[in-house]
Design a protein around this motif. Structure first.
Motif, PDB file in Angstrom:
ATOM      1  N   ASP A  32       0.988  -1.177   0.081  1.00 22.70           N
ATOM      2  CA  ASP A  32       0.238  -0.118  -0.125  1.00 22.70           C
ATOM      3  C   ASP A  32       0.847   1.198   0.212  1.00 22.70           C
ATOM      4  O   ASP A  32       0.482   2.233  -0.099  1.00 22.70           O
ATOM      5  CB  ASP A  32      -0.752  -0.067   1.252  1.00 22.70           C
ATOM      6  CG  ASP A  32      -1.608  -1.179   1.315  1.00 22.70           C
ATOM      7  OD1 ASP A  32      -2.221  -1.457   0.332  1.00 22.70           O
ATOM      8  OD2 ASP A  32      -2.138  -1.500   2.500  1.00 22.70           O
ATOM      9  N   ARG A  35       0.757   4.049  -3.097  1.00 26.13           N
ATOM     10  CA  ARG A  35      -0.396   4.706  -3.027  1.00 26.13           C
ATOM     11  C   ARG A  35      -0.514   5.618  -1.796  1.00 26.13           C
ATOM     12  O   ARG A  35      -0.992   6.953  -1.819  1.00 26.13           O
ATOM     13  CB  ARG A  35      -1.654   4.001  -3.323  1.00 26.13           C
ATOM     14  CG  ARG A  35      -2.788   4.340  -3.174  1.00 26.13           C
ATOM     15  CD  ARG A  35      -2.869   5.697  -4.047  1.00 26.13           C
ATOM     16  NE  ARG A  35      -2.792   5.237  -5.521  1.00 26.13           N
ATOM     17  CZ  ARG A  35      -3.880   5.229  -6.133  1.00 26.13           C
ATOM     18  NH1 ARG A  35      -5.123   5.162  -5.907  1.00 26.13           N
ATOM     19  NH2 ARG A  35      -3.748   5.235  -7.504  1.00 26.13           N
ATOM     20  N   GLU A  38       1.544   8.851  -2.588  1.00 26.33           N
ATOM     21  CA  GLU A  38       0.881   9.562  -3.631  1.00 26.33           C
ATOM     22  C   GLU A  38      -0.344  10.281  -2.679  1.00 26.33           C
ATOM     23  O   GLU A  38      -0.401  11.580  -3.049  1.00 26.33           O
ATOM     24  CB  GLU A  38       0.069   8.830  -4.460  1.00 26.33           C
ATOM     25  CG  GLU A  38       1.089   8.318  -5.589  1.00 26.33           C
ATOM     26  CD  GLU A  38       0.483   7.374  -6.546  1.00 26.33           C
ATOM     27  OE1 GLU A  38       1.083   6.975  -7.486  1.00 26.33           O
ATOM     28  OE2 GLU A  38      -0.572   6.904  -6.612  1.00 26.33           O
ATOM     29  N   GLU A  72      -8.212  -0.707  -4.157  1.00 31.26           N
ATOM     30  CA  GLU A  72      -7.213   0.530  -4.412  1.00 31.26           C
ATOM     31  C   GLU A  72      -7.486   1.160  -2.840  1.00 31.26           C
ATOM     32  O   GLU A  72      -8.545   1.346  -2.318  1.00 31.26           O
ATOM     33  CB  GLU A  72      -7.678   1.391  -5.538  1.00 31.26           C
ATOM     34  CG  GLU A  72      -7.471   0.764  -6.709  1.00 31.26           C
ATOM     35  CD  GLU A  72      -7.871   1.873  -7.672  1.00 31.26           C
ATOM     36  OE1 GLU A  72      -7.021   2.387  -8.434  1.00 31.26           O
ATOM     37  OE2 GLU A  72      -8.977   2.346  -7.904  1.00 31.26           O
TER      38      GLU A  72
END
Ligand SMILES: CC(C)(COP(=O)(O)OP(=O)(O)OC[C@H]1O[C@@H](n2cnc3c(N)ncnc32)[C@H](O)[C@@H]1OP(=O)(O)O)[C@@H](O)C(=O)NCCC(=O)NCCS
Length: 174
Positions: A32, A35, A38, A72
């Motif tokens: 994870d 992400r 980000e 996601e």
């Protein structure tokens, strides 16, 4: 092994996850982290929250919870234990497509249970999102009411000379 270089994102990549997808909250895992990097740094470059390095995220992955939709990561929150009687709610972020549907609350409220289980009486946060944290039972306090121990992190923070964050606390056993 080649080192992958990450730079702070200016935009977030489009999600495949649909905004009406079922969202699960779970503990983060290594996969994870890119992400998380980000999402957190997308907001950090806008001044909404403090940035995190990949190194910090890998080091703290066991204390980060993520919200996952359609496979996601779409949000995160973490508890950072400061001392015997205090912990900080940090790195709370929800992808723009998933804001306003209670996901921030779903990420932060389990941290209250965790704090109670650990016997931590007070949570605090340093934030620009007073409205959100007020809804979750936090109240504003003068920054200097927080113990000296918490300022350790500030010594390495780029905001240390012009900190605009508001200190808020929430008691866990009231
Ligand atoms: C702050 C943030 C995490 C909120 O996430 P969210 O999923 O949209 O919040 P929720 O939908 O769970 O809202 C929970 C409650 O807070 C309220 N709330 C949320 N954002 C608010 C705001 N900016 N001002 C006032 N109230 C707010 C909601 O109305 C809701 O109230 P209720 O449950 O009593 O009806 C999200 O806006 C975000 O990621 N912002 C950018 C990153 C950031 O600033 N993080 C904070 C770092 S300290």
């Amino acid at each position: 092994m080649p080192t992958q270089i990450y730079s702070p994102p200016v935009t977030l990549p489009r999600l495949h996850a649909r905004p009406n997808a079922i969202v699960h909250v779970r503990r983060a895992c290594m996969g994870d982290v890119p992400r998380l990097y980000e999402i957190i740094n997308y907001y950090a470059v806008r001044g909404d929250m403090l940035p995190k390095t990949m190194d910090q995220l890998y080091n703290r992955v066991r204390s980060i919870d993520v919200a996952e939709a359609d496979g996601e990561v779409v949000g995160c929150a973490a508890l950072h234990i400061t001392w015997a009687d205090m912990a900080e709610v940090v790195s709370v972020a929800v992808h723009p497509d998933f804001q306003g549907i209670g996901l921030g609350r779903r990420l932060v409220e389990p941290l209250f249970d965790e704090a109670r289980q650990l016997g931590i009486p007070t949570l605090f946060t340093l934030t620009l999102q007073m409205g959100f944290f007020s809804h979750l039972g936090f109240r504003e306090v003068p920054k200097l009411h927080l113990p000296h121990k918490i300022w350790q992190d500030c010594t390495t923070c780029f905001k240390q000379d012009y900190c605009d964050e508001i200190a808020m606390v929430r008691e866990m056993f009231e």
